[in-house]
Design a protein around this motif. Structure first.
Motif, short mmCIF file in Angstrom:
data_model
loop_
_atom_site.label_atom_id
_atom_site.label_comp_id
_atom_site.label_asym_id
_atom_site.label_seq_id
_atom_site.Cartn_x
_atom_site.Cartn_y
_atom_site.Cartn_z
N GLY A 17 -17.11 -26.31 30.90
CA GLY A 17 -17.97 -25.51 30.04
C GLY A 17 -17.20 -24.59 29.12
O GLY A 17 -17.60 -24.35 27.97
N ALA A 18 -16.08 -24.06 29.60
CA ALA A 18 -15.27 -23.17 28.77
C ALA A 18 -14.68 -23.93 27.59
O ALA A 18 -14.68 -23.43 26.44
N GLY A 19 -14.21 -25.16 27.82
CA GLY A 19 -13.68 -25.95 26.71
C GLY A 19 -14.74 -26.34 25.72
O GLY A 19 -14.52 -26.31 24.49
N ALA A 20 -15.94 -26.70 26.23
CA ALA A 20 -17.03 -27.05 25.32
C ALA A 20 -17.46 -25.85 24.49
O ALA A 20 -17.75 -25.97 23.28
N LEU A 21 -17.51 -24.67 25.09
CA LEU A 21 -17.88 -23.48 24.35
C LEU A 21 -16.85 -23.15 23.28
O LEU A 21 -17.20 -22.79 22.14
N ALA A 22 -15.55 -23.30 23.63
CA ALA A 22 -14.51 -23.03 22.63
C ALA A 22 -14.59 -24.01 21.47
O ALA A 22 -14.44 -23.65 20.30
N GLY A 23 -14.85 -25.28 21.78
CA GLY A 23 -14.98 -26.26 20.71
C GLY A 23 -16.17 -25.98 19.82
O GLY A 23 -16.09 -26.12 18.58
N ALA A 24 -17.31 -25.58 20.43
CA ALA A 24 -18.48 -25.24 19.63
C ALA A 24 -18.21 -24.04 18.74
O ALA A 24 -18.64 -24.00 17.57
N TYR A 36 -10.15 -21.47 8.17
CA TYR A 36 -10.29 -22.87 8.50
C TYR A 36 -9.27 -23.29 9.58
O TYR A 36 -9.59 -24.01 10.54
N ALA A 37 -8.04 -22.87 9.42
CA ALA A 37 -6.99 -23.24 10.38
C ALA A 37 -7.29 -22.70 11.78
O ALA A 37 -7.15 -23.40 12.79
N ALA A 38 -7.72 -21.42 11.83
CA ALA A 38 -8.02 -20.83 13.14
C ALA A 38 -9.21 -21.50 13.80
O ALA A 38 -9.18 -21.85 15.00
N ALA A 39 -10.27 -21.75 13.01
CA ALA A 39 -11.45 -22.38 13.59
C ALA A 39 -11.17 -23.83 13.97
O ALA A 39 -11.62 -24.32 15.03
N GLY A 40 -10.40 -24.56 13.14
CA GLY A 40 -10.06 -25.94 13.48
C GLY A 40 -9.20 -26.03 14.72
O GLY A 40 -9.40 -26.91 15.58
N ALA A 41 -8.21 -25.12 14.86
CA ALA A 41 -7.36 -25.13 16.06
C ALA A 41 -8.18 -24.83 17.30
O ALA A 41 -8.00 -25.46 18.36
N LEU A 42 -9.12 -23.88 17.17
CA LEU A 42 -9.97 -23.56 18.32
C LEU A 42 -10.85 -24.76 18.70
O LEU A 42 -11.01 -25.08 19.89
N GLY A 43 -11.39 -25.46 17.70
CA GLY A 43 -12.21 -26.63 18.01
C GLY A 43 -11.41 -27.76 18.63
O GLY A 43 -11.86 -28.42 19.57
N LEU A 44 -10.21 -28.00 18.06
CA LEU A 44 -9.37 -29.07 18.62
C LEU A 44 -8.95 -28.77 20.05
O LEU A 44 -8.97 -29.65 20.91
N PHE A 45 -8.54 -27.54 20.32
CA PHE A 45 -8.14 -27.18 21.68
C PHE A 45 -9.33 -27.24 22.63
O PHE A 45 -9.18 -27.62 23.79
N GLY A 46 -10.49 -26.85 22.13
CA GLY A 46 -11.65 -26.85 23.02
C GLY A 46 -12.09 -28.25 23.38
O GLY A 46 -12.25 -28.57 24.58
N PHE A 47 -12.28 -29.09 22.39
CA PHE A 47 -12.76 -30.45 22.67
C PHE A 47 -11.63 -31.39 23.11
O PHE A 47 -11.85 -32.33 23.86
N GLY A 48 -10.41 -31.13 22.62
CA GLY A 48 -9.29 -32.00 23.01
C GLY A 48 -8.86 -31.85 24.46
O GLY A 48 -8.24 -32.75 25.02
N GLY A 49 -9.15 -30.72 25.08
CA GLY A 49 -8.75 -30.52 26.48
C GLY A 49 -9.78 -30.92 27.50
O GLY A 49 -9.56 -30.79 28.70
N TRP A 70 -11.32 -28.61 31.83
CA TRP A 70 -10.57 -28.38 30.61
C TRP A 70 -9.11 -28.24 30.99
O TRP A 70 -8.72 -27.37 31.76
N VAL A 71 -8.30 -29.12 30.42
CA VAL A 71 -6.86 -29.13 30.67
C VAL A 71 -6.16 -28.90 29.34
O VAL A 71 -6.59 -29.42 28.29
N ASN A 72 -5.12 -28.14 29.37
CA ASN A 72 -4.37 -27.86 28.15
C ASN A 72 -3.98 -29.17 27.46
O ASN A 72 -3.29 -30.01 28.04
N PRO A 73 -4.42 -29.40 26.24
CA PRO A 73 -4.12 -30.69 25.59
C PRO A 73 -2.65 -30.90 25.26
O PRO A 73 -2.25 -32.01 24.94
N LEU A 74 -1.84 -29.86 25.31
CA LEU A 74 -0.41 -30.02 25.06
C LEU A 74 0.32 -30.60 26.26
O LEU A 74 1.47 -31.03 26.11
N LEU A 75 -0.30 -30.63 27.42
CA LEU A 75 0.35 -31.14 28.62
C LEU A 75 0.23 -32.66 28.67
O LEU A 75 -0.78 -33.24 28.31
#
Length: 381
Positions: free
Chosen positions: A100-107, A153-166, A195-200
């Motif tokens: 849920g935390a990752g989905a909220l961050a992506g939203a 745009y960069a901040a919001a896109g990074a937040l969305g990618l990290f949220g949904f990508g993890g 939600w797992v860190n997508p960089l791992l």
């Protein structure tokens, strides 16, 4: 003192003779002997009490430098080598968040992109109306995106990618081994949406109870006869980090351990007893479990399910078994014929149906034996 009464042999000096006059000489001083104290010879034992120190005579050759040899303790037998793995490779739980935390961050990231587009005036009026946003005052004259809009745009896109990508889904019986730049970061055994860190870097590991049926492998029985054995191995991954990072391929490692154990343990040949087969199974299980344990693999059973002779000796062993079965059948048939002839002759004699002398008895026994053998041969296979 007379020479025959002196305890000193010929060749002793006068001082020795004078000491012998007072007490019996304990040391024979010649050209090939020397005197060494006892406490210098036996250093490993307890020190002798004062007043009990005596001398010992040790013979040695002059000019050779030969010294008395002391008994050395027997060397301990070499222990079999056990594979070792880096002690730092110990499984530990990884830090993950609920899905849920990752989905909220992506939203939130998507909402930030939409808000930035509206702020920059690049959001169409129809889309803004659909989203319930008022029309932007400068939308008609918007010349483009400025540095502030690009940063948003960069901040919001990074937040969305990290949220949904993890976002990841944990399954029962599956685990992930996480790593970052070649360093172990933990193991995920939880189930559900995570939600797992997508960089791992994620390595999926199957931790369920598994069985593996091998191809025919080379083995030998107690007599050294070549065999082909198919084994069934029941195992599972107990330590995910050691099974993944401690060895290149843990499934191939299990196969190699089974093959090595088959070369060390004699397998019961086809047609053997159940006790010998169970003993071979226990020995195989112990060896494979001992070899696979240090890499985080738990082996429950190594069971030979099919044992057959190797092709190069199969024909010879088949002829040998046929000959043994034929000899056993002939011995059984001969015993049965002899019993039948003896019973027939005994009954004829006891009932007084015939009176036979030795020559006639031998002839009757011969005729009955031939008749019974011929009859059983025709009735046989």
């Amino acid at each position: 003192m007379d020479r025959t009464e002196s305890p000193v042999f010929e060749g002793a000096d006068p001082a020795s003779e004078r000491s012998a006059a007072g007490r019996p000489a304990r040391v024979i001083r010649t050209e090939g002997t020397t005197e060494i104290p006892v406490h210098l010879l036996f250093r490993d034992g307890p020190d002798p009490a004062p007043g009990r120190l005596r001398s010992a005579v040790v013979g040695r050759r002059q000019g050779t430098g030969e010294q008395p040899r002391l008994r050395r303790p027997a060397a301990a037998p070499a222990r079999p080598s056990v594979p070792r793995v880096d002690p730092e490779l110990v499984e530990r739980p990884a830090r993950v968040l609920p899905g849920g935390a990752g989905a909220l961050a992506g939203a939130c990231g998507v909402a930030g992109c939409v808000a930035t587009s509206w702020w920059a005036g690049v959001l169409p009026s129809s889309a803004a109306a659909a989203l319930g946003l008022p029309a932007h005052a400068g939308a008609a004259g918007a010349a483009g995106l400025g540095p502030a809009q690009w940063a948003a745009y960069a901040a919001a896109g990074a937040l969305g990618l990290f949220g949904f990508g993890g976002l990841a889904r944990g399954r029962t019986g599956r685990a992930w081994v996480l790593g970052l730049f070649g360093r172990y970061r933990g193991t995920v055994r939880r189930t559900g949406l995570l939600w797992v860190n997508p960089l791992l870097l994620r390595r999926r590991v199957d931790v369920r109870l598994r069985h593996w049926r091998s191809e025919p492998m080379q083995a030998a029985d107690r007599g050294g006869v070549a065999l082909r054995v198919v084994v069934l191995v029941v195992w599972r991954v107990r330590d995910t980090v050691r099974a993944t990072l401690g060895v290149e391929d843990h499934e191939a490692y299990v196969r190699e351990c089974v093959e090595a154990a088959l070369h060390r343990v004699p397998v019961e040949a086809p047609g053997g007893t159940d006790g010998a087969a169970d003993a071979a199974q226990d020995a195989l299980t112990r060896l494979v479990a001992a070899d696979a344990g240090p890499v985080g693999i738990e082996v429950f059973a190594v069971r030979p399910v099919r044992v057959e002779y190797a092709p190069e000796v199969a024909a010879a062993m088949h002829r040998r078994r046929i000959a043994a079965l034929d000899a056993r059948h002939r011995a059984s048939m001969l015993t049965s014929v002899v019993d039948s002839v003896e019973d027939t002759v005994t009954r004829l004699t006891l009932r007084g149906l015939v009176e036979l002398d030795d020559h006639e008895r031998k002839a009757l026994v011969k005729d009955l034996t031939v008749a019974f053998c011929a009859g059983r041969g025709e009735a046989g296979p």
